[in-house]
Structure formats: C-alpha cells, structure tokens
Design a protein around this motif. Sequence first.
Motif, PDB file in Angstrom:
ATOM      1  N   ASP A 122       0.665  -1.068  -0.273  1.00 25.25           N
ATOM      2  CA  ASP A 122      -0.031  -0.352   0.299  1.00 25.25           C
ATOM      3  C   ASP A 122       0.836   1.300   0.047  1.00 25.25           C
ATOM      4  OD1 ASP A 122      -2.534  -1.338  -0.161  1.00 25.25           O
ATOM      5  OD2 ASP A 122      -2.511  -1.432   1.924  1.00 25.25           O
ATOM      6  N   LEU A 123       2.302   0.989   0.629  1.00 23.76           N
ATOM      7  CA  LEU A 123       2.649   2.339   1.294  1.00 23.76           C
ATOM      8  C   LEU A 123       3.294   2.696  -0.776  1.00 23.76           C
ATOM      9  CD1 LEU A 123       4.304   4.558   2.692  1.00 23.76           C
ATOM     10  CD2 LEU A 123       6.265   2.924   3.341  1.00 23.76           C
ATOM     11  N   GLN A 124       3.644   1.446  -1.619  1.00 25.76           N
ATOM     12  CA  GLN A 124       4.602   1.866  -1.987  1.00 25.76           C
ATOM     13  C   GLN A 124       3.002   2.122  -3.710  1.00 25.76           C
ATOM     14  OE1 GLN A 124       7.758   0.547  -3.980  1.00 25.76           O
ATOM     15  NE2 GLN A 124       8.314  -0.449  -2.748  1.00 25.76           N
ATOM     16  N   SER A 125       2.236   1.733  -3.126  1.00 21.47           N
ATOM     17  CA  SER A 125       1.083   2.323  -4.495  1.00 21.47           C
ATOM     18  C   SER A 125       0.733   4.143  -3.848  1.00 21.47           C
ATOM     19  CB  SER A 125      -0.325   1.497  -4.298  1.00 21.47           C
ATOM     20  OG  SER A 125       0.363   0.444  -4.791  1.00 21.47           O
ATOM     21  N   ILE A 126       0.260   4.171  -2.926  1.00 18.75           N
ATOM     22  CA  ILE A 126       0.392   5.839  -2.789  1.00 18.75           C
ATOM     23  C   ILE A 126       1.633   6.971  -3.202  1.00 18.75           C
ATOM     24  CG2 ILE A 126       0.317   7.210  -0.395  1.00 18.75           C
ATOM     25  CD1 ILE A 126      -1.298   5.162   0.589  1.00 18.75           C
ATOM     26  N   LEU A 127       2.824   6.474  -2.439  1.00 17.72           N
ATOM     27  CA  LEU A 127       4.141   7.128  -2.946  1.00 17.72           C
ATOM     28  C   LEU A 127       4.906   7.111  -4.391  1.00 17.72           C
ATOM     29  CD1 LEU A 127       6.817   5.731  -0.682  1.00 17.72           C
ATOM     30  CD2 LEU A 127       5.300   7.676  -0.239  1.00 17.72           C
ATOM     31  N   LEU A 128       3.832   5.963  -5.333  1.00 17.25           N
ATOM     32  CA  LEU A 128       3.919   5.787  -6.638  1.00 17.25           C
ATOM     33  C   LEU A 128       2.906   6.532  -7.504  1.00 17.25           C
ATOM     34  CD1 LEU A 128       6.372   3.051  -7.139  1.00 17.25           C
ATOM     35  CD2 LEU A 128       7.604   5.931  -7.102  1.00 17.25           C
ATOM     36  N   GLU A 129       1.829   6.824  -6.863  1.00 20.71           N
ATOM     37  CA  GLU A 129       0.630   6.947  -7.644  1.00 20.71           C
ATOM     38  C   GLU A 129       0.496   8.645  -8.850  1.00 20.71           C
ATOM     39  OE1 GLU A 129      -3.393   6.715  -8.959  1.00 20.71           O
ATOM     40  OE2 GLU A 129      -2.118   5.405  -7.393  1.00 20.71           O
ATOM     41  N   PRO A 130       0.286   8.583  -9.534  1.00 18.14           N
ATOM     42  CA  PRO A 130       0.435   9.715 -10.489  1.00 18.14           C
ATOM     43  C   PRO A 130      -0.378   9.984  -9.979  1.00 18.14           C
ATOM     44  CG  PRO A 130       0.858   7.927 -11.651  1.00 18.14           C
ATOM     45  CD  PRO A 130       0.510   7.015 -10.319  1.00 18.14           C
ATOM     46  N   TYR A 131      -0.427  11.851 -10.197  1.00 20.88           N
ATOM     47  CA  TYR A 131      -1.245  12.998  -9.247  1.00 20.88           C
ATOM     48  C   TYR A 131      -1.887  12.962 -11.252  1.00 20.88           C
ATOM     49  CZ  TYR A 131      -3.660  17.361  -8.419  1.00 20.88           C
ATOM     50  OH  TYR A 131      -4.213  18.647  -8.616  1.00 20.88           O
ATOM     51  N   LEU A 132      -3.156  13.513 -10.967  1.00 22.46           N
ATOM     52  CA  LEU A 132      -3.987  13.425 -12.412  1.00 22.46           C
ATOM     53  C   LEU A 132      -5.053  14.792 -11.820  1.00 22.46           C
ATOM     54  CD1 LEU A 132      -5.284   9.722 -13.488  1.00 22.46           C
ATOM     55  CD2 LEU A 132      -2.825  11.469 -14.639  1.00 22.46           C
ATOM     56  N   SER A 133      -4.511  16.004 -12.844  1.00 23.97           N
ATOM     57  CA  SER A 133      -5.091  17.071 -12.387  1.00 23.97           C
ATOM     58  C   SER A 133      -6.283  16.978 -14.134  1.00 23.97           C
ATOM     59  CB  SER A 133      -3.732  17.978 -12.853  1.00 23.97           C
ATOM     60  OG  SER A 133      -3.754  17.981 -14.544  1.00 23.97           O
ATOM     61  N   ASN A 134      -7.168  18.079 -13.407  1.00 22.83           N
ATOM     62  CA  ASN A 134      -8.512  18.008 -14.501  1.00 22.83           C
ATOM     63  C   ASN A 134      -8.188  19.738 -15.430  1.00 22.83           C
ATOM     64  OD1 ASN A 134     -10.674  18.419 -15.311  1.00 22.83           O
ATOM     65  ND2 ASN A 134     -12.093  19.076 -14.139  1.00 22.83           N
ATOM     66  N   GLY A 135      -7.519  18.856 -15.999  1.00 21.52           N
ATOM     67  CA  GLY A 135      -6.741  20.099 -17.401  1.00 21.52           C
ATOM     68  C   GLY A 135      -7.125  19.874 -18.403  1.00 21.52           C
ATOM     69  N   GLY A 136      -6.215  21.145 -19.719  1.00 23.33           N
ATOM     70  CA  GLY A 136      -6.171  20.366 -20.872  1.00 23.33           C
ATOM     71  C   GLY A 136      -4.939  20.646 -21.673  1.00 23.33           C
ATOM     72  N   VAL A 137      -4.461  20.388 -22.941  1.00 23.82           N
ATOM     73  CA  VAL A 137      -3.088  20.834 -23.875  1.00 23.82           C
ATOM     74  C   VAL A 137      -3.461  20.435 -25.008  1.00 23.82           C
ATOM     75  CG1 VAL A 137      -1.829  19.287 -22.090  1.00 23.82           C
ATOM     76  CG2 VAL A 137      -3.160  17.733 -24.010  1.00 23.82           C
ATOM     77  N   ILE A 138      -2.659  21.128 -25.600  1.00 22.72           N
ATOM     78  CA  ILE A 138      -2.757  20.683 -27.389  1.00 22.72           C
ATOM     79  C   ILE A 138      -1.799  20.383 -27.428  1.00 22.72           C
ATOM     80  CG2 ILE A 138      -2.793  22.682 -28.971  1.00 22.72           C
ATOM     81  CD1 ILE A 138      -4.061  23.765 -28.035  1.00 22.72           C
ATOM     82  N   LEU A 139      -2.375  19.016 -28.614  1.00 24.49           N
ATOM     83  CA  LEU A 139      -1.622  17.903 -29.012  1.00 24.49           C
ATOM     84  C   LEU A 139      -1.461  18.364 -30.737  1.00 24.49           C
ATOM     85  CD1 LEU A 139      -1.560  14.419 -27.936  1.00 24.49           C
ATOM     86  CD2 LEU A 139      -2.240  14.713 -30.659  1.00 24.49           C
ATOM     87  N   GLU A 140      -0.244  18.336 -31.044  1.00 23.50           N
ATOM     88  CA  GLU A 140       0.233  18.717 -32.204  1.00 23.50           C
ATOM     89  C   GLU A 140       1.119  16.714 -33.090  1.00 23.50           C
ATOM     90  OE1 GLU A 140       0.797  23.557 -32.794  1.00 23.50           O
ATOM     91  OE2 GLU A 140       3.020  22.070 -32.894  1.00 23.50           O
ATOM     92  N   VAL A 141       0.199  16.910 -34.107  1.00 24.22           N
ATOM     93  CA  VAL A 141       1.042  15.623 -34.174  1.00 24.22           C
ATOM     94  C   VAL A 141       1.527  16.438 -36.192  1.00 24.22           C
ATOM     95  CG1 VAL A 141       0.434  13.933 -35.818  1.00 24.22           C
ATOM     96  CG2 VAL A 141      -0.413  14.145 -33.609  1.00 24.22           C
ATOM     97  N   THR A 142       3.267  15.952 -36.436  1.00 24.88           N
ATOM     98  CA  THR A 142       3.776  16.273 -37.688  1.00 24.88           C
ATOM     99  C   THR A 142       4.336  15.422 -38.022  1.00 24.88           C
ATOM    100  OG1 THR A 142       4.163  18.918 -36.004  1.00 24.88           O
ATOM    101  CG2 THR A 142       5.521  18.407 -38.135  1.00 24.88           C
TER     102      THR A 142
END
Length: 397
Positions: A122-142
Amino acid sequence: MLRSKLPFLRSLFHRENYLLIHKYYSQKVLNISDPAVQTYLKHLMIEYDTLHIKARRTVEENKRLHEIKPIVSVLEQRIALFDSIESLKELTKKDQKDEEIKQMIKEEAKIYLGRLKEVDTDLQSILLEPYLSNGGVILEVTAGAGGQEAMLFARELFELYEAYAQYKEWEVDIASVEKSDIGGYRKASMLIKGIGAPELMKMEAGVHRVQRIPATERSGRIHTSTVSVAVLPQATEVEMEVLDRDLTIETKRASGAGGQHVNTTDSAVRITHIPTGTIVECQQGRSQIKNREIAMEKLRALLLQKQIDEQSSKINSERKTQIGSSNRNEKIRTYNYPQDRVTEHREGGINIPSLKVFMQGGEHLEELQESLLRQHRYEVLMAEVNDFINKNKIPNV
C-alpha cells in the motif's frame, strides 16, 4: 504526540527489523529499506505532525497536509506492526518452556509479517501514485522523415488520439489539419480537456517511428518513417488574463473543401498576438464563435509555452526537446506492423503485442501511459529524497 512516536520511528526504520522481514517478500520498485528513503519518510511524519498541530495554516500548508496524509496514515500502521513485532521479540528472549506459547508467538509473528507485506505494498502504491489534474493540452502531430508514408501515419496517430480521448470521455476540439495529396496529414492539432489529460498525454510527446510495407511499395520492402508529437499546456485563468492582451482578431472565408456553406461564410478566424507576432488560425468548424474559441485556446497554449521556455533558460524550447529533429534514431516508441507489436523505448514502458488493438485507442494505451507515469513519479520521488538529504547535509546516508 510527536515525541511519543519517536521511539517507534526508530523501531520502524531499524535495520535489524528490515533484515527480519526482507526474506518474506521480494523487493518492489521503490527500495523502502534504502537509508535515504527511510530518512525522508521520517521527515514526512515529522512534517505532518508539525502542520497538523498548527492553529492556522496557509492554503499551501493545507494542500501539503492533504498530500502527505495518506502516506503518514500507512506509516502509522507500520509503526503499530513493528511495535507488535518488537513485543514478540521480547517474549522470545524470555525462557519460554511452554510449547503452546512458543507456537502462538510463531503464528502471531507470521500474521504480523504478512500484514506488513500488505502495508508496504500500500505504501509503494501511495508513494508512486501519479497525480492527475483536471485540465487541458494542445496536442500537435507533425509528419517527419518518410514523405507521404509519414503523413499517412500522422493521420492514423491523430485518429488514435481522437479515439483515445473518446475512450477517456475527454472533451476534444480539432484546432487545425493540413492534409497531404493522398489523404495523410502534414500537421494537425487538437485541444483535449479532461481529468488526467495533461499528465497522460504528456507521455505521448516525442518522435514515434513506424515500420511497415507501404501499399504502393511493389518490392515488399519495409519502410521506416517518423511522426513527431508535441504536447503544450493550456493556460490557467490568471495566465489567460495576461496572455489575452494586445490581440488582433480577423475573420475571413474558410478555404478548401467543405461545401458551399464553408466557402460563403466568414467563419475562419485569424488571431495575432502583437507583442510576440504569434499568429494562429482556425477554420475547422462552420461556427465563427467556435473557431475563435479554439484559436484563442491554441494561442494561449503557444504563448504560455514561450513563457515556460524563457523561464527555464534552455537553449531549445520544450517543443524541440519533445520532438527532436524528427530523425529516425530519435524515438520514444516504434510501431512495427510486420511483427504486429508496439515497442516503448522509455524506461518504465511496456511493450504491446497487438499493434492493431493498440491503434484503436483504448485500454492498451492507457496502461502504457500509466506505466510511464509511475516511472516518472518514481524518478520525481527519488529526486525529492536526494534533494532533502543533500539540502540538510544528513551524514551516513
């Protein structure tokens, strides 16, 4: 409260206890028995107690308290388990002739060690759990090296991300598309918004290499081409107020295919940021209002990226760092069609055996991104540990 915990903290991180339990389970990615990690975890408990007893806390202090509370909660469980183990060790030192009591001590020790294994997981999971925010990005494919074949794959990759955004139930707006003569994409961009979008899609930034036999290739020879993906952050409301100043907004008739309505309506929008000379256009939709909204989002992302690049004082901008020079040897991932597999080249990545399923933009891409994020979180955590040790000049660590 803090003073009462200190003896148990010493017991919690005592080397003998770690040697005692080490043989019962395999070591995880994060080596909790590392003296530097032990010191850092003790620091987190002390930091939590210090913040917890404060009568008044700032917004940042409340945020920090919320961040480390789950970690401290698990560490407190470990303290209690080690306390129980210490009690059993004291009993074993006594001259116990009762075989029944000896067996009970042995069974209890087994239970505690088993529970300790679960708590450490459980400690490993909590320490390594990525933080996910509510936001946006611009994604460009070239499209990069490989001519028309690269452009065709650029379109497939772009459609992969569209499908993935739908799978994640994110909001998507197509910002721009530059098509090739045979239906590929020279360059295309989209706005993606939703929980986890900034962190997960950041994992896609870089050069993607594809290996396959083009439909037009008569010799049956495998062709290698590249596609670059850049992910730009979207501005916050405060940043928008600053970035939205000194703009020139023009409307015009959209060009290209799209029917009579597109060609006879002033739906296309062109925005110029006068101080920097940055220009963006959008003519994807028939609504001028929607095109303006998308163009503004893209402009804000570009201006914000410029600010980030200037503040970081790097020679190359973040976009160039992400996509390199589009050479075939600068890659983060390879899509091998003859072997029907996707190979991730970054540490922490996983290989996908079915390329066709992967290109549908579902759980396989999600699993890969989460694996990369966990690796990133591990690297960030270890950097925090090392910075703490070095900053405080802690000896013998």
